[in-house]
Design an enzyme around this catalytic site. Structure first.
Site, PDB file in Angstrom:
ATOM      1  N   PRO A  72       0.738  -1.212  -0.012  1.00 17.32           N
ATOM      2  CA  PRO A  72       0.192  -0.004  -0.060  1.00 17.32           C
ATOM      3  C   PRO A  72       1.070   1.035  -0.165  1.00 17.32           C
ATOM      4  O   PRO A  72       2.118   0.993   0.240  1.00 17.32           O
ATOM      5  CB  PRO A  72      -0.448  -0.438   1.124  1.00 17.32           C
ATOM      6  CG  PRO A  72      -0.594  -1.235   1.943  1.00 17.32           C
ATOM      7  CD  PRO A  72       0.659  -1.910   1.392  1.00 17.32           C
ATOM      8  N   CYS A  73       0.570   2.672  -1.080  1.00 19.04           N
ATOM      9  CA  CYS A  73       1.090   3.551  -1.086  1.00 19.04           C
ATOM     10  C   CYS A  73       0.897   5.033  -0.375  1.00 19.04           C
ATOM     11  O   CYS A  73      -0.289   5.021  -1.147  1.00 19.04           O
ATOM     12  CB  CYS A  73       1.873   3.641  -1.568  1.00 19.04           C
ATOM     13  SG  CYS A  73       2.106   5.233  -2.583  1.00 19.04           S
ATOM     14  N   GLN A  74       0.817   5.487   1.187  1.00 20.16           N
ATOM     15  CA  GLN A  74       0.368   6.390   1.120  1.00 20.16           C
ATOM     16  C   GLN A  74       1.165   7.643   0.746  1.00 20.16           C
ATOM     17  O   GLN A  74       2.216   6.976   0.265  1.00 20.16           O
ATOM     18  CB  GLN A  74       0.086   6.915   3.304  1.00 20.16           C
ATOM     19  CG  GLN A  74      -0.465   5.419   3.628  1.00 20.16           C
ATOM     20  CD  GLN A  74       0.631   4.305   3.903  1.00 20.16           C
ATOM     21  OE1 GLN A  74       1.989   4.360   2.771  1.00 20.16           O
ATOM     22  NE2 GLN A  74       0.325   3.723   4.804  1.00 20.16           N
ATOM     23  N   ASN A 113       1.677  -1.951  -6.824  1.00 18.02           N
ATOM     24  CA  ASN A 113       1.645  -0.710  -6.657  1.00 18.02           C
ATOM     25  C   ASN A 113       0.485  -0.374  -7.661  1.00 18.02           C
ATOM     26  O   ASN A 113       0.306  -0.801  -8.716  1.00 18.02           O
ATOM     27  CB  ASN A 113       1.904   0.324  -6.999  1.00 18.02           C
ATOM     28  CG  ASN A 113       1.338   1.375  -5.079  1.00 18.02           C
ATOM     29  OD1 ASN A 113       0.885   1.608  -5.361  1.00 18.02           O
ATOM     30  ND2 ASN A 113       2.350   0.639  -3.986  1.00 18.02           N
TER      31      ASN A 113
END
Length: 424
Positions: A72-74, A113
């Site tokens: 997951p990429c914030q 991603n």
């Protein structure tokens, strides 16, 4: 890489695992924060996954050859300030990948991603990730590689960013080229079960009132008179004289896109009053015809003798979306899934598994909502295998996706006009 070990971070239900084992790998560690995913993973692979990776010491993870992770990429709040990876990635799950890479320095890492990673924050996020991995000691292709299962014949449009990392002492990665004009033909029939094979078939079939509701929209699309079938959203509430439009009193304050849609719907009304005056009262008698279901997004284009039942449908917040029946839109992590028009039913979990290239031996969650969610969150197994082979040095695959093959000399002039920096 005939035999190798790998770890499976953010493992979900095992898309990386399935592909890596098929290539000769042995999983020595897995982690995912979702308890239901961990149960599915253990049921299929016999491995108890750890939970929250942020609480795991890198020293407690076994040594391995390959690190896998669909992280997951914030948002990278400091992206672009070039303060070094610890400052720019801290607080994100990518930071946890970095600290594990730094501790173990495996030969390879394969990361995945969402497509938006490539353009997020004006490209700064990608640059931070790329430069961080290079700083850690890995060769990474300069530009993000964006790829979808339907590019290799799997009938699902699901563009994702793939990041292949090769430790610098192992070797370099050749640039990856892909010609969008060379997409192979897809067929949804490749993954569909025969209705006779489906247990509890009735639970997947459309109800009579749903069929009636779609039939109403089919009647609309077959009888509307216009130069070409509308590519803009059809809003039933706006198929009326302009002064009767529910947005009429605030039109001068509406966003331009909404204003334009209202005008186009009004023009459709003006050119089809006779038909729509009969069709609308009939459509509104159906209990489904309200809110988003009183909207239509026809994304098939202009065709002769259109028939909704020949295509794929989704019930979206924006309306009933109809797409050509060549490949499915991306599975998403919700219980709602695509409608197969010619079968008048929803996709089954097994068909979703096939869209993600899991074998038919894969045991999905017995709770249907969980199964749909888990497949929607998963990575496509075939693409993991594809990029792992490329990363490991498969010469045939690397040649196939070289510039010389993807853009041969007789096609390059046109290509260079689209990508002027290609030779730089």
């Amino acid at each position: 890489m005939e035999k190798f070990t790998f770890i499976d971070l953010f493992c979900g239900i095992g898309g990386f695992h399935q592909a890596m084992v098929d290539l000769g790998g042995e999983c020595v560690y897995a982690s995912d924060i979702d308890a239901d995913c961990r149960k599915t993973y253990e049921r299929n692979y016999g491995i108890k996954s750890d939970g929250d990776i942020t609480k795991v010491d890198a020293a407690d993870i076994p040594q391995h050859d390959v690190l896998c992770g669909g992280f997951p990429c914030q948002a990278f709040s400091k992206a672009g300030k070039r303060l070094g990876f610890a400052d720019e990635t801290k607080g994100t799950l990518f930071f946890d990948i970095c600290r594990i890479l730094k501790h173990h320095m495996p030969k390879y890492a394969l990361l995945e991603n969402v497509r938006n990673l490539a353009s997020h924050d004006g490209g700064n996020t990608w640059r931070v990730i790329h430069d961080t991995l290079e700083e850690l000691g890995y060769n990474v292709i300069d530009e993000p590689v964006i790829f979808s299962p339907h590019y290799i014949g799997v009938p699902q449009h699901r563009e994702r960013v793939f990041i292949m990392c090769v430790r610098k002492d192992i070797g370099k990665l050749p640039p990856f080229y892909f010609n969008i004009d060379k997409i192979p033909t897809c067929s949804i029939d490749d993954i569909l079960l025969d209705d006779s094979e489906i247990e509890d078939l009735k639970s997947y079939q459309l109800k009579d009132h749903q069929i009636e509701w779609i039939d109403n929209w089919n009647e609309f699309i077959q009888n509307i008179k216009c130069d070409k079938l509308p590519g803009f959203p059809i809003w039933a509430d706006c198929l009326c004289p302009l002064e009767e439009n529910p947005f009429f009193d605030e039109m001068d304050r509406l966003p331009k896109w909404q204003y334009n849609f209202i005008i186009k719907n009004n023009e459709l009304w003006e050119n089809n009053k006779e038909f729509l005056s009969r069709w609308l009262p009939k459509a509104k008698k159906n209990k489904n015809f309200f809110g988003a279901k009183a909207k239509l997004e026809w994304q098939v284009g202009h065709i002769d003798n259109p028939n909704i039942w020949e295509h794929i449908m989704q019930i979206r917040p924006s309306g009933l979306r109809v797409k050509q029946g060549t490949y499915f839109p991306a599975l998403v992590a919700i219980t709602q899934t695509s409608i197969v028009g010619k079968r008048k039913r929803f996709l089954t979990p097994r068909e979703c598994a096939r869209l993600q290239s899991f074998p038919d031996t894969f045991q999905y969650d017995v709770k249907k909502p969980q199964a749909y969610k888990q497949f929607g969150n998963s990575i496509n197994v075939a693409l993991v295998s594809f990029f792992a082979r490329y990363m490991f040095g498969d010469k045939e695959l690397q040649h196939q996706y070289s510039r010389a093959v993807q853009f041969p000399p007789n096609e390059r002039q046109q290509t260079l006009s689209l990508f002027p920096d290609m030779d730089n």
